[in-house]
Design a protein around this motif. Structure first.
Motif, PDB file in Angstrom:
ATOM      1  N   THR A  89       3.091  32.584  23.460  1.00  0.00           N
ATOM      2  CA  THR A  89       2.180  31.534  24.243  1.00  0.00           C
ATOM      3  C   THR A  89       2.948  30.209  22.949  1.00  0.00           C
ATOM      4  O   THR A  89       2.383  30.985  21.626  1.00  0.00           O
ATOM      5  CB  THR A  89       1.086  31.839  23.901  1.00  0.00           C
ATOM      6  OG1 THR A  89       0.483  32.556  24.703  1.00  0.00           O
ATOM      7  CG2 THR A  89       0.044  30.451  24.713  1.00  0.00           C
ATOM      8  N   PHE A 132       4.613  32.628  27.905  1.00  0.00           N
ATOM      9  CA  PHE A 132       3.435  31.019  28.966  1.00  0.00           C
ATOM     10  C   PHE A 132       4.017  29.246  28.431  1.00  0.00           C
ATOM     11  O   PHE A 132       4.526  29.408  28.108  1.00  0.00           O
ATOM     12  CB  PHE A 132       1.943  31.808  28.590  1.00  0.00           C
ATOM     13  CG  PHE A 132       1.855  32.594  29.153  1.00  0.00           C
ATOM     14  CD1 PHE A 132       0.806  33.590  30.463  1.00  0.00           C
ATOM     15  CD2 PHE A 132       2.137  34.488  28.622  1.00  0.00           C
ATOM     16  CE1 PHE A 132       1.262  34.584  30.894  1.00  0.00           C
ATOM     17  CE2 PHE A 132       1.643  35.310  28.547  1.00  0.00           C
ATOM     18  CZ  PHE A 132       0.798  35.670  30.053  1.00  0.00           C
ATOM     19  N   LYS A 163      -5.205  32.771  30.638  1.00  0.00           N
ATOM     20  CA  LYS A 163      -3.997  32.703  31.675  1.00  0.00           C
ATOM     21  C   LYS A 163      -4.040  33.561  33.032  1.00  0.00           C
ATOM     22  O   LYS A 163      -5.638  33.928  33.075  1.00  0.00           O
ATOM     23  CB  LYS A 163      -3.006  33.886  30.406  1.00  0.00           C
ATOM     24  CG  LYS A 163      -3.891  34.687  30.564  1.00  0.00           C
ATOM     25  CD  LYS A 163      -2.698  36.101  30.120  1.00  0.00           C
ATOM     26  CE  LYS A 163      -3.255  36.909  29.433  1.00  0.00           C
ATOM     27  NZ  LYS A 163      -3.197  38.103  30.819  1.00  0.00           N
TER      28      LYS A 163
END
Length: 380
Positions: A8, A89, A308
């Motif tokens: 991330t 992500f 998430k």
């Protein structure tokens, strides 16, 4: 069983350059996530899978043992890498890119290995297969289940692999695609790409109503039902879930056998049946009339503080299967599955470290209350 690596970024990414952020190792794999979710809701699944004899495999196996689950069905292979998936992500918790290295599953999780555990399959309430399996192993697994009348749940995994449904559709009781996987599965039966991805918004940028989404997906849903799939559970992200069948909502109980009660499952059953009336949809269609009906119900999602989104679909499947094994009907079980998915998106792991039964059942009650019939029409 897969080792997931989640990346991330902390700032905007730039092509050709690394970006500061966080990287986490997470226990993953669709079937593994489903099985872990089930175990935390009181059902003890038997897992058939494969890992390498390496760091990733050791991490997955040690975690599995620590959860009190058996490893008899998990094959350990020398000179092969444990299946690994790397996901990146965005700031909203959605996957923007990923690479999956899962060749070991197709090569070493073969028909011969699965057939060793035919006794476990034939004594189970249900069998879940995911599309990471090779077509040959998928077919063999489904045929074993069919021989003993065990319902099969096919989890599509990805758009590319979801097309593997085509060779096993007549054996499948449940499948749980998102809308893109649904379209790909329908195209697997068609000459060319007859079905196209749907649009969630109109030309003015406004979100389409649920009824419009269903109308756009209905041709693909109908095709899969005609090919033999009994129940299609279409996941729509923030737009909720469609449950579709040709036989109404009540028939599913006749498919489940070999269920055993325990204190955890019994408590889940008692609380959910208390607040979610099992006959909510029971008088909608005369199920004994012999006239097939396309029956579809929409469930809405509850607001969630999203961290998430990976693992949400797996927990929906795990929660639903665990609830069916506890004796709940399909609609009640879907509500529990969606409640488990809500808990999953609010955490950083694929499967929450634990499920609070009172929170899950309260969320299931509120989700169950949103259920609305969007299609009930005879098929001619």
């Amino acid at each position: 069983m897969v080792l997931d690596i989640h990346a991330t970024p902390a700032t905007a990414t730039h092509r050709g350059s690394t970006t500061p952020g966080k990287v986490h190792y997470v226990h993953g794999g669709v079937a593994r996530n489903v099985a872990e979710c089930m175990s935390k809701l009181g059902t003890k699944p038997f897992m058939i899978s494969v890992t390498g004899v390496d760091m990733a495999g050791n991490l997955l196996l040690e975690y599995w043992k620590s959860a009190g689950l058996v490893t008899e069905g998990i094959r350990r292979c020398q000179d092969v890498g444990t299946p690994t998936v790397i996901n990146m992500f965005d700031f909203n918790g959605e996957v923007v890119a990923g690479v999956a290295s899962t060749e070991a599953i197709e090569i070493f999780l073969n028909t011969e290995w699965v057939q060793r555990f035919w006794c476990n399959i034939c004594s189970s309430p249900a069998v879940m297969v995911d599309a990471n399996l090779s077509p040959t192993t998928l077919l063999s697994s489904c045929q074993i289940a069919a021989e003993f009348g065990i319902p099969v749940w096919f989890e599509p995994v990805s758009v590319a692999k979801s097309r593997r449904l085509a060779s096993i559709a007549k054996y499948v009781t449940f499948t749980s695609p998102n809308e893109d996987e649904l379209v790909a599965m329908a195209n697997a039966f068609s000459a060319g790409n007859v079905f196209t991805p749907i649009k969630r918004v109109d030309d003015a940028g406004r979100r389409l109503p649920i009824e419009s989404l269903f109308r756009m997906l209905k041709p693909a849903i109908m095709l899969l039902l005609e090919k033999g799939v009994k129940i299609i559970i279409v996941t729509l992200g923030a737009d909720g879930v469609f449950i579709c069948s040709k036989d109404g909502p009540g028939f599913i109980k006749e498919y489940l056998k070999n269920t055993e009660s325990n204190s955890s499952r019994r408590k889940l059953y008692e609380i959910v049946t208390l607040y979610c009336a099992s006959d909510k949809f029971g008088d909608v269609v005369d199920f004994k009339s012999g006239v097939p009906h396309l029956f579809a119900v929409h469930f809405s999602v509850l607001p969630a503080s999203v961290v998430k989104l990976t693992g949400a679909g797996d927990c929906l499947v795990g929660g639903t299967l665990s609830s069916l094994c506890a004796g709940l009907n399909l609609m009640q079980s879907i509500a529990v599955g969606m409640a488990a998915a809500k808990t999953a998106v609010e955490g950083s792991t694929n499967v929450p470290s634990e499920f609070n039964l009172s929170i899950i059942t309260d969320a299931a009650r509120r989700i169950y209350d949103t259920a609305t019939i969007i299609c009930d029409e005879p098929l001619v």
